[in-house]
Design a protein around this motif. Structure first.
Motif, PDB file in Angstrom:
ATOM      1  N   VAL C 184       0.847  -1.198   0.000  1.00  0.00           N
ATOM      2  CA  VAL C 184       0.000   0.000   0.000  1.00  0.00           C
ATOM      3  C   VAL C 184       0.880   1.245   0.000  1.00  0.00           C
ATOM      4  O   VAL C 184       0.631   2.207  -0.743  1.00  0.00           O
ATOM      5  N   GLY C 185       1.932   1.203   0.822  1.00  0.00           N
ATOM      6  CA  GLY C 185       2.846   2.337   0.885  1.00  0.00           C
ATOM      7  C   GLY C 185       3.589   2.569  -0.434  1.00  0.00           C
ATOM      8  O   GLY C 185       3.899   3.707  -0.795  1.00  0.00           O
ATOM      9  N   LEU C 186       3.857   1.497  -1.161  1.00  0.00           N
ATOM     10  CA  LEU C 186       4.591   1.607  -2.430  1.00  0.00           C
ATOM     11  C   LEU C 186       3.714   2.106  -3.576  1.00  0.00           C
ATOM     12  O   LEU C 186       4.241   2.492  -4.631  1.00  0.00           O
ATOM     13  N   ALA C 187       2.393   2.092  -3.389  1.00  0.00           N
ATOM     14  CA  ALA C 187       1.484   2.400  -4.503  1.00  0.00           C
ATOM     15  C   ALA C 187       1.684   3.811  -5.042  1.00  0.00           C
ATOM     16  O   ALA C 187       1.351   4.102  -6.190  1.00  0.00           O
ATOM     17  N   GLN C 188       2.227   4.722  -4.211  1.00  0.00           N
ATOM     18  CA  GLN C 188       2.438   6.086  -4.706  1.00  0.00           C
ATOM     19  C   GLN C 188       3.640   6.193  -5.641  1.00  0.00           C
ATOM     20  O   GLN C 188       3.769   7.163  -6.368  1.00  0.00           O
ATOM     21  N   PHE C 189       4.523   5.165  -5.591  1.00  0.00           N
ATOM     22  CA  PHE C 189       5.716   5.216  -6.429  1.00  0.00           C
ATOM     23  C   PHE C 189       5.607   4.349  -7.678  1.00  0.00           C
ATOM     24  O   PHE C 189       6.257   4.612  -8.680  1.00  0.00           O
ATOM     25  N   SER C 190       4.804   3.301  -7.611  1.00  0.00           N
ATOM     26  CA  SER C 190       4.805   2.314  -8.684  1.00  0.00           C
ATOM     27  C   SER C 190       3.456   1.603  -8.717  1.00  0.00           C
ATOM     28  O   SER C 190       2.790   1.457  -7.690  1.00  0.00           O
ATOM     29  N   THR C 191       3.037   1.156  -9.900  1.00  0.00           N
ATOM     30  CA  THR C 191       1.830   0.338  -9.954  1.00  0.00           C
ATOM     31  C   THR C 191       2.194  -1.146 -10.048  1.00  0.00           C
ATOM     32  O   THR C 191       1.376  -1.998  -9.683  1.00  0.00           O
ATOM     33  N   GLU C 192       3.408  -1.445 -10.528  1.00  0.00           N
ATOM     34  CA  GLU C 192       3.772  -2.863 -10.671  1.00  0.00           C
ATOM     35  C   GLU C 192       4.125  -3.479  -9.317  1.00  0.00           C
ATOM     36  O   GLU C 192       3.706  -4.617  -9.034  1.00  0.00           O
ATOM     37  N   ALA C 193       4.907  -2.753  -8.522  1.00  0.00           N
ATOM     38  CA  ALA C 193       5.388  -3.331  -7.258  1.00  0.00           C
ATOM     39  C   ALA C 193       4.235  -3.818  -6.375  1.00  0.00           C
ATOM     40  O   ALA C 193       4.248  -4.966  -5.916  1.00  0.00           O
ATOM     41  N   PRO C 194       3.187  -2.994  -6.115  1.00  0.00           N
ATOM     42  CA  PRO C 194       2.103  -3.490  -5.250  1.00  0.00           C
ATOM     43  C   PRO C 194       1.418  -4.729  -5.852  1.00  0.00           C
ATOM     44  O   PRO C 194       1.174  -5.700  -5.130  1.00  0.00           O
ATOM     45  N   MET C 195       1.184  -4.718  -7.164  1.00  0.00           N
ATOM     46  CA  MET C 195       0.542  -5.866  -7.792  1.00  0.00           C
ATOM     47  C   MET C 195       1.367  -7.130  -7.608  1.00  0.00           C
ATOM     48  O   MET C 195       0.829  -8.205  -7.316  1.00  0.00           O
ATOM     49  N   LEU C 196       2.706  -6.989  -7.755  1.00  0.00           N
ATOM     50  CA  LEU C 196       3.582  -8.146  -7.562  1.00  0.00           C
ATOM     51  C   LEU C 196       3.483  -8.673  -6.139  1.00  0.00           C
ATOM     52  O   LEU C 196       3.465  -9.892  -5.910  1.00  0.00           O
ATOM     53  N   ILE C 197       3.423  -7.756  -5.189  1.00  0.00           N
ATOM     54  CA  ILE C 197       3.330  -8.182  -3.784  1.00  0.00           C
ATOM     55  C   ILE C 197       1.976  -8.842  -3.515  1.00  0.00           C
ATOM     56  O   ILE C 197       1.898  -9.896  -2.888  1.00  0.00           O
ATOM     57  N   TYR C 198       0.868  -8.215  -4.005  1.00  0.00           N
ATOM     58  CA  TYR C 198      -0.458  -8.812  -3.799  1.00  0.00           C
ATOM     59  C   TYR C 198      -0.503 -10.230  -4.377  1.00  0.00           C
ATOM     60  O   TYR C 198      -1.074 -11.140  -3.773  1.00  0.00           O
ATOM     61  N   ALA C 199       0.093 -10.398  -5.565  1.00  0.00           N
ATOM     62  CA  ALA C 199       0.059 -11.718  -6.205  1.00  0.00           C
ATOM     63  C   ALA C 199       1.057 -12.682  -5.578  1.00  0.00           C
ATOM     64  O   ALA C 199       0.863 -13.904  -5.601  1.00  0.00           O
ATOM     65  N   GLY C 200       2.123 -12.115  -4.986  1.00  0.00           N
ATOM     66  CA  GLY C 200       3.157 -12.974  -4.416  1.00  0.00           C
ATOM     67  C   GLY C 200       2.820 -13.506  -3.032  1.00  0.00           C
ATOM     68  O   GLY C 200       3.209 -14.620  -2.677  1.00  0.00           O
ATOM     69  N   THR C 201       2.086 -12.710  -2.217  1.00  0.00           N
ATOM     70  CA  THR C 201       1.840 -13.143  -0.831  1.00  0.00           C
ATOM     71  C   THR C 201       1.115 -14.484  -0.739  1.00  0.00           C
ATOM     72  O   THR C 201       1.462 -15.289   0.135  1.00  0.00           O
ATOM     73  N   PRO C 202       0.113 -14.775  -1.616  1.00  0.00           N
ATOM     74  CA  PRO C 202      -0.493 -16.109  -1.515  1.00  0.00           C
ATOM     75  C   PRO C 202       0.515 -17.228  -1.727  1.00  0.00           C
ATOM     76  O   PRO C 202       0.462 -18.257  -1.046  1.00  0.00           O
ATOM     77  N   ILE C 203       1.465 -17.002  -2.651  1.00  0.00           N
ATOM     78  CA  ILE C 203       2.473 -18.031  -2.916  1.00  0.00           C
ATOM     79  C   ILE C 203       3.371 -18.207  -1.697  1.00  0.00           C
ATOM     80  O   ILE C 203       3.633 -19.323  -1.243  1.00  0.00           O
ATOM     81  N   VAL C 204       3.806 -17.061  -1.141  1.00  0.00           N
ATOM     82  CA  VAL C 204       4.632 -17.119   0.068  1.00  0.00           C
ATOM     83  C   VAL C 204       3.869 -17.813   1.196  1.00  0.00           C
ATOM     84  O   VAL C 204       4.417 -18.659   1.924  1.00  0.00           O
ATOM     85  N   TYR C 205       2.588 -17.458   1.345  1.00  0.00           N
ATOM     86  CA  TYR C 205       1.758 -18.072   2.388  1.00  0.00           C
ATOM     87  C   TYR C 205       1.713 -19.582   2.227  1.00  0.00           C
ATOM     88  O   TYR C 205       1.839 -20.335   3.197  1.00  0.00           O
ATOM     89  N   PHE C 206       1.519 -20.000   0.997  1.00  0.00           N
ATOM     90  CA  PHE C 206       1.428 -21.418   0.683  1.00  0.00           C
ATOM     91  C   PHE C 206       2.704 -22.156   1.074  1.00  0.00           C
ATOM     92  O   PHE C 206       2.665 -23.199   1.716  1.00  0.00           O
ATOM     93  N   ILE C 207       3.841 -21.576   0.702  1.00  0.00           N
ATOM     94  CA  ILE C 207       5.127 -22.205   1.010  1.00  0.00           C
ATOM     95  C   ILE C 207       5.390 -22.160   2.516  1.00  0.00           C
ATOM     96  O   ILE C 207       5.797 -23.157   3.124  1.00  0.00           O
ATOM     97  N   ALA C 208       5.097 -20.995   3.128  1.00  0.00           N
ATOM     98  CA  ALA C 208       5.336 -20.852   4.571  1.00  0.00           C
ATOM     99  C   ALA C 208       4.536 -21.895   5.345  1.00  0.00           C
ATOM    100  O   ALA C 208       5.042 -22.520   6.286  1.00  0.00           O
ATOM    101  N   THR C 209       3.261 -22.113   4.940  1.00  0.00           N
ATOM    102  CA  THR C 209       2.432 -23.101   5.626  1.00  0.00           C
ATOM    103  C   THR C 209       3.034 -24.495   5.491  1.00  0.00           C
ATOM    104  O   THR C 209       3.063 -25.273   6.455  1.00  0.00           O
ATOM    105  N   ALA C 210       3.526 -24.807   4.287  1.00  0.00           N
ATOM    106  CA  ALA C 210       4.134 -26.122   4.074  1.00  0.00           C
ATOM    107  C   ALA C 210       5.364 -26.303   4.973  1.00  0.00           C
ATOM    108  O   ALA C 210       5.555 -27.367   5.574  1.00  0.00           O
TER     109      ALA C 210
END
Lengths: 226, 226, 226, 226
Positions: C184-210
């Motif tokens: 959210v904080g990065l959204a003022q600087f870039s549109t790609e970075a927040p999207m990458l993080i939003y899409a990446g967190t589920p993957i990280v969550y999945f791996i972290a749970t495993a």
């Protein structure tokens, strides 16, 4: 970690049969469908746009037929649900046919919001009245079919259902179907007559159910009609 | 393959009665309706179209009243659900009247999304404020009716409900109904006063419930109000 | 016809408490909400109108961002549901606070379809990215709150939850919340970075749970994280 | 007030495992999703606006393809639900993979309303036919995956599933997948052929299931296919 005894063939067949024919999921699915239809109906009532100089009160008067169609359809779906429940309180197991008869019952229930939207927008059009009526007839006929199928098969039931309860259950739905079929036929001559019949059948159903209960012996299935 | 003993008449009547009046499906249907209403409310918040030169931030400010109406309605439905649960944790059996009183309770809950959409679009119009308030009053009155009906009938209950709990349960809903009825009456004089009352009653309800619980003896029904 | 023994005070209090705090209806309501949100998300994908000379294939390319937002939101809601289940498999009783914390958790889940619709339409706008991220953070924070509240109260649980499982359960959600807050904080600087993080967190969550499951002793709660 | 015995490690692990892997909530969520999809499909049928001089009957003829797409999709979702039930009547416990395979199965089911809306509006367009077919293939493939995964893991099952039932269950879904994949390939040459295949596979499925049941020994799982 998990140990499975090898049960004998007969055991296995009965256990599988009971589990595979447990009505629970049929009920969960059906309750879900009824709940959604009850709430979807209101989506056909649209917040009005105001034309120039028009007051909101005036604009809302155009929503009144939608509200009437909503109320009527709400009551019809509520009756369809109580009828579903009145059947399935007697059902201990489903079979393949009953599962599909249940789907067939849910089909016209799912079409009702479309028919209600059509009727609330074109309440003076013959074809809108006819479609609404055909959907009502389909709800009654599929409900009647499921009732006649299940109540005649002891292995699907908790207890046998006496012939009189079976007939009473069929009659209160059959009368509805006939009245609404007649209303469809009348739609070419009048727009008021079908609407009166559509609105009247829930009231007749309500009274008929009360009479059937009042006249029923305590141990009969009909005693518990909702 | 399936053998059915012929139970005696009295057995049969009690078993049928219990099964036919099991509250389970009433709860499944009601939970479905509440879940759908909770989620439908957000559909009244529309992604804005941008007029020429308008920024999205500016356009989103016009969505703010929708968001307010959404939040308020979400809390009202949440309270309606906890109230439903607070009643039905005491209910062992339903009867025909209670099933229909429950339907009557679900009816204004189902109308709430329409009233919320109307209010979020025409928040300064007297008639929009009145309709929203009438729906809130209807939710409270039908809830009160179901509460008074069921808590007075021992054969529907797990245990008797003491008179004090019964009155407390009625009071916290009745006060809501009165406040919202008053707000409807005020809508012709002011647009702020009714909104303040609609937004304030959930807070009052929340505090009232906490006070009722705090003052209740451990074995009373009111002790467990949500 | 129905006979009720007068139970002693203590009996009554415990029975009432257990019944009034049975988590079942909380789960039915929540599963309903999650199921509806999962299916509502697709409603934000609109069948395109064709402008003159445009082929359907070309027009469908404009739907692609909607499809991306749909897929991402579907996964996020699926994770929110598995997280809800991972908590409530441990919960034997709810209390008033937990019921309301659960409602608070359902609130941002219900808002997600609006945020997803906003994002799929205005994927380059800072404010759309921020709103989507704030909703994601709210989902994580309310989930974390419910987890920390319930896992620390033995009388609400089937068995005590060891401190390590408790921390692990908090960590996999807390990391998500932090990552999305940063986005959210990065959204003022870039549109790609927040999207990458939003899409990446589920993957990280999945791996972290495993990883958490793999490293957990057999009797711990974390062993069963989904 | 609440006393908790300290169970030994092994006890605790099994209890936790059983509770954490109870399929109940997976079924509640899935039934909710199926119920909503069944009812959402009708929302793609729109009440027609009348152009000047047009009668409602004529205008309704344009709704006919929508009605066809609705009916077909209703049957496909009904089959997807019976297939889900046919699998899960055998499932005693879920595990993490099965929960996520189930989500993967719900995903194309949730996309079906969009594909159906696309097809009912652009029934002569190759790409609309292809997307609809790809969604059907995805429903079959994900169902097949969940079936093959679960039926091969005794610790997830009530009883072992014999190899013949396992193959039969896979075959009736695999054939569907192949037929629909072929239809997708045919969409570049013809618009009728794919539609005939999409409409024909439910009928073939229905007959194939009846044949499989008829030829199955009483204790087999396939005997209870719906």
């Amino acid at each position: 970690m998990f140990w499975m005894r090898a049960p004998d063939e007969a055991d296995l067949a009965v256990q599988r049969y009971d589990r595979a024919n447990d009505p629970l999921r049929v009920l969960t699915l059906s309750d879900g469908v009824f709940a959604i239809i009850l709430t979807l109906l209101v989506l056909e009532m649209h917040v009005p746009d105001l034309s120039q100089g028009q007051s909101l009160s005036t604009a809302l008067q155009d929503v009144a037929p939608s509200f009437g169609a909503f109320l009527l359809s709400f009551v019809i779906v509520a009756i369809a649900w109580t009828g579903h429940r009145d059947l399935f309180v007697n059902v201990r197991r489903t079979d393949r046919t009953l599962v599909w008869l249940n789907m067939l019952y849910l089909l016209p229930v799912c079409i009702l919001p479309f028919a209600a939207a059509l009727l609330s927008r074109y309440q003076d059009e013959q074809v809108a009245l006819e479609i609404y009526g055909v959907v009502l007839v389909a709800i009654s006929v599929t409900r009647l079919t499921a009732w006649l199928y299940a109540t005649n098969r002891p292995h699907l039931l908790h207890e046998l259902i006496d012939a009189k309860s079976r007939r009473a259950g069929a009659a209160i739905v059959g009368v509805q179907a006939l009245a609404n079929a007649m209303a469809v036929g009348l739609a070419q001559f009048s727009t008021e007559a079908p609407m009166l019949i559509y609105a009247g059948t829930p009231i007749v159903y309500f009274i008929a159910t009360a009479l059937v209960r009042a006249g029923a012996p305590p141990s009969s299935a009909e005693r518990n009609f909702t």
